[in-house]
Design a protein around this motif. Structure first.
Motif, PDB file in Angstrom:
ATOM      1  N   GLU A   1      61.414  35.012 -21.873  1.00 34.55           N
ATOM      2  CA  GLU A   1      60.199  35.258 -21.109  1.00 34.55           C
ATOM      3  C   GLU A   1      59.665  33.958 -20.507  1.00 34.55           C
ATOM      4  OE1 GLU A   1      56.895  37.596 -19.627  1.00 34.55           O
ATOM      5  OE2 GLU A   1      59.031  37.850 -20.037  1.00 34.55           O
ATOM      6  N   LEU A   2      59.727  32.882 -21.269  1.00 35.67           N
ATOM      7  CA  LEU A   2      59.274  31.584 -20.765  1.00 35.67           C
ATOM      8  C   LEU A   2      60.084  31.176 -19.539  1.00 35.67           C
ATOM      9  CD1 LEU A   2      57.698  28.897 -21.027  1.00 35.67           C
ATOM     10  CD2 LEU A   2      59.485  28.129 -22.615  1.00 35.67           C
ATOM     11  N   ILE A   3      61.385  31.321 -19.617  1.00 36.29           N
ATOM     12  CA  ILE A   3      62.250  30.936 -18.501  1.00 36.29           C
ATOM     13  C   ILE A   3      61.994  31.818 -17.282  1.00 36.29           C
ATOM     14  CG2 ILE A   3      64.660  30.772 -17.738  1.00 36.29           C
ATOM     15  CD1 ILE A   3      65.339  30.183 -20.741  1.00 36.29           C
ATOM     16  N   ARG A   4      61.809  33.113 -17.513  1.00 31.81           N
ATOM     17  CA  ARG A   4      61.539  34.032 -16.402  1.00 31.81           C
ATOM     18  C   ARG A   4      60.264  33.638 -15.667  1.00 31.81           C
ATOM     19  NH1 ARG A   4      58.478  38.169 -15.017  1.00 31.81           N
ATOM     20  NH2 ARG A   4      57.317  38.164 -16.993  1.00 31.81           N
TER      21      ARG A   4
ATOM     22  N   ALA B   1      59.656  32.119 -11.844  1.00 36.23           N
ATOM     23  CA  ALA B   1      58.762  32.798 -10.900  1.00 36.23           C
ATOM     24  C   ALA B   1      57.627  31.896 -10.440  1.00 36.23           C
ATOM     25  CB  ALA B   1      58.196  34.063 -11.536  1.00 36.23           C
ATOM     26  N   GLY B   2      57.527  30.712 -11.019  1.00 37.64           N
ATOM     27  CA  GLY B   2      56.448  29.800 -10.655  1.00 37.64           C
ATOM     28  C   GLY B   2      55.101  30.207 -11.211  1.00 37.64           C
ATOM     29  N   ASP B   3      55.110  31.052 -12.250  1.00 36.79           N
ATOM     30  CA  ASP B   3      53.870  31.537 -12.859  1.00 36.79           C
ATOM     31  C   ASP B   3      53.409  30.517 -13.912  1.00 36.79           C
ATOM     32  OD1 ASP B   3      51.819  32.816 -14.203  1.00 36.79           O
ATOM     33  OD2 ASP B   3      52.849  34.752 -14.327  1.00 36.79           O
ATOM     34  N   VAL B   4      52.630  29.549 -13.475  1.00 35.27           N
ATOM     35  CA  VAL B   4      52.211  28.466 -14.353  1.00 35.27           C
ATOM     36  C   VAL B   4      51.385  28.983 -15.534  1.00 35.27           C
ATOM     37  CG1 VAL B   4      50.864  26.338 -14.531  1.00 35.27           C
ATOM     38  CG2 VAL B   4      52.291  26.759 -12.511  1.00 35.27           C
TER      39      VAL B   4
ATOM     40  N   GLY C   1      51.138  32.045 -16.817  1.00 40.05           N
ATOM     41  CA  GLY C   1      51.905  32.894 -17.724  1.00 40.05           C
ATOM     42  C   GLY C   1      52.857  32.097 -18.587  1.00 40.05           C
ATOM     43  N   ALA C   2      53.564  31.151 -17.967  1.00 40.44           N
ATOM     44  CA  ALA C   2      54.521  30.336 -18.707  1.00 40.44           C
ATOM     45  C   ALA C   2      53.805  29.455 -19.730  1.00 40.44           C
ATOM     46  CB  ALA C   2      55.329  29.472 -17.744  1.00 40.44           C
ATOM     47  N   ALA C   3      52.652  28.905 -19.348  1.00 39.32           N
ATOM     48  CA  ALA C   3      51.890  28.061 -20.268  1.00 39.32           C
ATOM     49  C   ALA C   3      51.442  28.863 -21.481  1.00 39.32           C
ATOM     50  CB  ALA C   3      50.690  27.453 -19.551  1.00 39.32           C
ATOM     51  N   ALA C   4      51.018  30.107 -21.259  1.00 41.82           N
ATOM     52  CA  ALA C   4      50.565  30.954 -22.363  1.00 41.82           C
ATOM     53  C   ALA C   4      51.714  31.267 -23.320  1.00 41.82           C
ATOM     54  CB  ALA C   4      49.960  32.240 -21.815  1.00 41.82           C
ATOM     55  N   VAL C   5      52.891  31.553 -22.766  1.00 39.80           N
ATOM     56  CA  VAL C   5      54.053  31.855 -23.611  1.00 39.80           C
ATOM     57  C   VAL C   5      54.471  30.627 -24.409  1.00 39.80           C
ATOM     58  CG1 VAL C   5      56.505  32.456 -23.597  1.00 39.80           C
ATOM     59  CG2 VAL C   5      54.906  33.737 -22.181  1.00 39.80           C
ATOM     60  N   ALA C   6      54.459  29.458 -23.767  1.00 33.90           N
ATOM     61  CA  ALA C   6      54.829  28.225 -24.471  1.00 33.90           C
ATOM     62  C   ALA C   6      53.887  27.970 -25.636  1.00 33.90           C
ATOM     63  CB  ALA C   6      54.810  27.048 -23.496  1.00 33.90           C
ATOM     64  N   TYR C   7      52.602  28.134 -25.397  1.00 30.85           N
ATOM     65  CA  TYR C   7      51.623  27.923 -26.471  1.00 30.85           C
ATOM     66  C   TYR C   7      51.851  28.915 -27.608  1.00 30.85           C
ATOM     67  CZ  TYR C   7      47.206  27.430 -28.929  1.00 30.85           C
ATOM     68  OH  TYR C   7      46.264  27.232 -29.895  1.00 30.85           O
ATOM     69  N   ASP C   8      52.018  30.187 -27.263  1.00 33.02           N
ATOM     70  CA  ASP C   8      52.206  31.216 -28.289  1.00 33.02           C
ATOM     71  C   ASP C   8      53.496  31.007 -29.075  1.00 33.02           C
ATOM     72  OD1 ASP C   8      49.839  32.408 -27.614  1.00 33.02           O
ATOM     73  OD2 ASP C   8      50.746  33.971 -26.366  1.00 33.02           O
ATOM     74  N   THR C   9      54.530  30.540 -28.392  1.00 30.07           N
ATOM     75  CA  THR C   9      55.820  30.313 -29.056  1.00 30.07           C
ATOM     76  C   THR C   9      55.672  29.334 -30.215  1.00 30.07           C
ATOM     77  OG1 THR C   9      57.099  30.783 -27.057  1.00 30.07           O
ATOM     78  CG2 THR C   9      58.160  29.429 -28.759  1.00 30.07           C
ATOM     79  N   TRP C  10      54.965  28.245 -29.966  1.00 28.89           N
ATOM     80  CA  TRP C  10      54.784  27.244 -31.004  1.00 28.89           C
ATOM     81  C   TRP C  10      53.670  27.621 -31.968  1.00 28.89           C
ATOM     82  CZ3 TRP C  10      58.025  23.299 -31.934  1.00 28.89           C
ATOM     83  CH2 TRP C  10      58.990  23.031 -30.942  1.00 28.89           C
ATOM     84  N   HIS C  11      52.630  28.258 -31.473  1.00 30.91           N
ATOM     85  CA  HIS C  11      51.515  28.588 -32.339  1.00 30.91           C
ATOM     86  C   HIS C  11      51.830  29.752 -33.265  1.00 30.91           C
ATOM     87  CE1 HIS C  11      47.192  29.349 -33.351  1.00 30.91           C
ATOM     88  NE2 HIS C  11      47.209  28.031 -33.276  1.00 30.91           N
ATOM     89  N   SER C  12      52.880  30.501 -32.976  1.00 29.13           N
ATOM     90  CA  SER C  12      53.254  31.628 -33.832  1.00 29.13           C
ATOM     91  C   SER C  12      54.087  31.200 -35.034  1.00 29.13           C
ATOM     92  CB  SER C  12      54.050  32.658 -33.030  1.00 29.13           C
ATOM     93  OG  SER C  12      55.316  32.125 -32.643  1.00 29.13           O
ATOM     94  N   LEU C  13      54.457  29.918 -35.095  1.00 29.31           N
ATOM     95  CA  LEU C  13      55.278  29.458 -36.202  1.00 29.31           C
ATOM     96  C   LEU C  13      54.517  29.607 -37.517  1.00 29.31           C
ATOM     97  CD1 LEU C  13      56.815  26.237 -34.655  1.00 29.31           C
ATOM     98  CD2 LEU C  13      57.915  28.443 -34.981  1.00 29.31           C
ATOM     99  N   PRO C  14      55.231  29.946 -38.593  1.00 28.07           N
ATOM    100  CA  PRO C  14      54.562  30.133 -39.886  1.00 28.07           C
ATOM    101  C   PRO C  14      54.099  28.806 -40.460  1.00 28.07           C
ATOM    102  CG  PRO C  14      56.944  30.216 -40.185  1.00 28.07           C
ATOM    103  CD  PRO C  14      56.691  30.148 -38.688  1.00 28.07           C
ATOM    104  N   SER C  15      52.968  28.851 -41.126  1.00 28.21           N
ATOM    105  CA  SER C  15      52.520  27.662 -41.845  1.00 28.21           C
ATOM    106  C   SER C  15      53.202  27.625 -43.194  1.00 28.21           C
ATOM    107  CB  SER C  15      50.995  27.683 -42.028  1.00 28.21           C
ATOM    108  OG  SER C  15      50.603  28.840 -42.740  1.00 28.21           O
ATOM    109  N   ALA C  16      53.048  26.538 -43.897  1.00 26.01           N
ATOM    110  CA  ALA C  16      53.692  26.400 -45.204  1.00 26.01           C
ATOM    111  C   ALA C  16      53.270  27.540 -46.114  1.00 26.01           C
ATOM    112  CB  ALA C  16      53.317  25.053 -45.821  1.00 26.01           C
ATOM    113  N   GLY C  17      54.266  28.110 -46.783  1.00 27.22           N
ATOM    114  CA  GLY C  17      53.990  29.153 -47.741  1.00 27.22           C
ATOM    115  C   GLY C  17      53.875  30.534 -47.119  1.00 27.22           C
TER     116      GLY C  17
END
Length: 216
Positions: free
Chosen positions: A187-190, A194-197, A199-215
């Protein structure tokens, strides 16, 4: 040409960086476990260097939160602390969002092709359970955007805080949850293509922010 009277020797900056990366990676991949004591003399012997670059590397690792340096006592590998991982994750997510905003307007077809190829290899690594390759290729994919952004301050912040996130992320790529990252990458690449700054920024943020925290 005249031979210089002195040898240029080894670049001390490169040596320090290499020692830092070796120790950092050994902590992230679990070679050195939480609570393990790190003795500079033993580490220097292991790496085949003097104690000075090892001590400098341990100070940098302390600033990144990967080790706990107690003056006059011992240096140990930090525990995988929930708060520390969450804080680092928030910073890393924000930096990748910024990288996308700066990179998307100037991405080329070659850049997009490199990201698509990386995601294909990333998916294969996840499917085969190769955690080390998955993490390395994930860095490669997102690194395209970081490099194209040309923001050196952004890259410096990511270098400091990404290792803390990676320690928790290893748990994700070692499970079926890693497949979700493949979809997010697509989705990020798509959106980048498309030049959707926004949309792409939101996906990039969510991709990293969705990572699990310790435990988690």
């Amino acid at each position: 040409m005249p031979i210089p009277p002195t040898s240029p020797g080894v670049d001390r900056g490169l040596l320090r960086d290499d020692v830092y990366r070796r120790l950092r990676d050994a902590i992230v991949d679990g070679t050195f476990t939480p609570g393990e004591q790190l003795r500079d003399l033993e580490l220097a012997a292991w790496l085949g260097v003097s104690r000075t670059p090892v001590r400098e590397a341990l100070l940098r690792l302390a600033h990144s939160g990967l080790v706990l340096a107690r003056p006059g006592r011992s240096t140990v590998v930090s525990p995988l602390d929930v708060r520390a991982v969450r804080d680092a994750r928030d910073v890393v997510a924000a930096m990748h969002e910024l990288a996308v905003r700066e990179a998307v307007p100037v991405l080329t077809e070659a850049d997009l092709a490199a990201m698509r190829d990386a995601n294909r290899r990333f998916a294969a690594a996840v499917d085969s359970g190769n955690v080390e390759s998955a993490l390395r290729i994930d860095d490669e994919l997102h690194g395209v955007l970081v490099r194209i952004s040309g923001n050196r301050a952004l890259a410096t912040v990511l270098e400091q805080f990404t290792p803390t996130v990676r320690r928790a992320e290893r748990l994700r790529f070692g499970s079926l949850r890693g497949r979700a990252s493949v979809t997010r990458h697509d989705e990020l690449i798509r959106l980048c293509a498309a030049g959707d700054v926004e949309g792409a920024a939101a996906v990039a943020y969510d991709t990293w922010h969705s990572l699990p925290s310790a435990g988690a």
